[in-house]
Write a protein that holds these residues in place. Sequence first.
Motif, PDB file in Angstrom:
ATOM      1  N   THR A   6       0.841  -1.201   0.000  1.00 10.84           N
ATOM      2  CA  THR A   6       0.000   0.000   0.000  1.00 10.84           C
ATOM      3  C   THR A   6       0.872   1.244   0.000  1.00 10.84           C
ATOM      4  OG1 THR A   6      -0.140   0.051   2.418  1.00 10.84           O
ATOM      5  CG2 THR A   6      -1.839  -1.196   1.258  1.00 10.84           C
ATOM      6  N   GLU A  24     -14.093   3.959  -4.807  1.00  9.08           N
ATOM      7  CA  GLU A  24     -12.942   3.104  -5.095  1.00  9.08           C
ATOM      8  C   GLU A  24     -13.035   2.594  -6.521  1.00  9.08           C
ATOM      9  OE1 GLU A  24     -10.691  -0.040  -2.318  1.00  9.08           O
ATOM     10  OE2 GLU A  24     -12.517  -0.860  -3.219  1.00  9.08           O
ATOM     11  N   ASN A  26     -10.750   0.127  -9.729  1.00 10.22           N
ATOM     12  CA  ASN A  26      -9.693  -0.824 -10.051  1.00 10.22           C
ATOM     13  C   ASN A  26      -8.954  -0.323 -11.277  1.00 10.22           C
ATOM     14  OD1 ASN A  26      -8.411  -3.279 -11.241  1.00 10.22           O
ATOM     15  ND2 ASN A  26      -9.359  -4.235  -9.461  1.00 10.22           N
ATOM     16  N   TYR A  38      -6.083  -1.386  -6.403  1.00 11.37           N
ATOM     17  CA  TYR A  38      -7.307  -0.770  -5.917  1.00 11.37           C
ATOM     18  C   TYR A  38      -6.974   0.656  -5.492  1.00 11.37           C
ATOM     19  CZ  TYR A  38      -9.321  -5.445  -5.772  1.00 11.37           C
ATOM     20  OH  TYR A  38      -9.776  -6.694  -6.115  1.00 11.37           O
ATOM     21  N   ASN A  40      -8.406   4.081  -3.782  1.00 15.14           N
ATOM     22  CA  ASN A  40      -9.447   4.671  -2.957  1.00 15.14           C
ATOM     23  C   ASN A  40      -9.487   6.172  -3.173  1.00 15.14           C
ATOM     24  OD1 ASN A  40     -10.550   5.785  -0.151  1.00 15.14           O
ATOM     25  ND2 ASN A  40     -11.235   3.653  -0.384  1.00 15.14           N
ATOM     26  N   HIS A  41     -10.653   6.775  -2.933  1.00 16.18           N
ATOM     27  CA  HIS A  41     -10.791   8.214  -3.167  1.00 16.18           C
ATOM     28  C   HIS A  41      -9.901   9.038  -2.235  1.00 16.18           C
ATOM     29  CE1 HIS A  41     -13.415   7.760   0.335  1.00 16.18           C
ATOM     30  NE2 HIS A  41     -13.324   9.078   0.511  1.00 16.18           N
TER      31      HIS A  41
END
Length: 211
Positions: A6, A24, A26, A38, A40-41
């Motif tokens: 991450t 979110e 992909n 992935y 995320n906002h």
Amino acid sequence: MFKLVTWIDEKLRWNPDNYGGIVEMNDDIFGSDKLRVYVNHTGNISWEPGFAFTTSCPVDVTMFPVDSQTCSVTVMPWMTSDKEIWFNETKIVVDTLLAHNGQFAIVGSSVPRLNNSVSGNPNNKLIMSSFTLQLKRKPTFYLLNVIGPIATISFLCGVSFLVPSESGEKLTVAITVLLSLTVFLGVVDDNLPKTSDSIPYFGELRFHVDK
């Protein structure tokens, strides 16, 4: 084997209210659809790199076609001792993870935990998991198409002795049965597992007949 990676990308933040509530998505990285992440906002990106590998195990076909096999795969963390990672004993869920096979049936499984001392540092140990499957060959096909015909032809060898000598066909029947057995064992040889570590009894039977 999977490991979660991450990181935060400041340029990949957005307000979900401005984009239909999307929080979110992909996406692919490095221009390859095989490397997907992935997003995320909040700008948090998660990547689960993984790879597929092929393994094998030795096979003992001496008792073919009623043989049983045991296959094991040992998984060990690299450069990570028991101070940093710990494996718990588990079990293999064969009903959901493994595809049905028409040749072998899974009769047992286990995942024992093993310890291996780190070279130069006996206080640290590597925790290993050995995934083991017990396989049993399904013999129905071979019983009907191999053992059945061989048993029938072998029975006819004894029947040839019942043919009266005065009929003149006693030797003809015996030779015909022997040739039939030899030709059929040649066909069977094509279906035997190709290995030199262990020889199936059917292979030894064919050798003696040819000899």
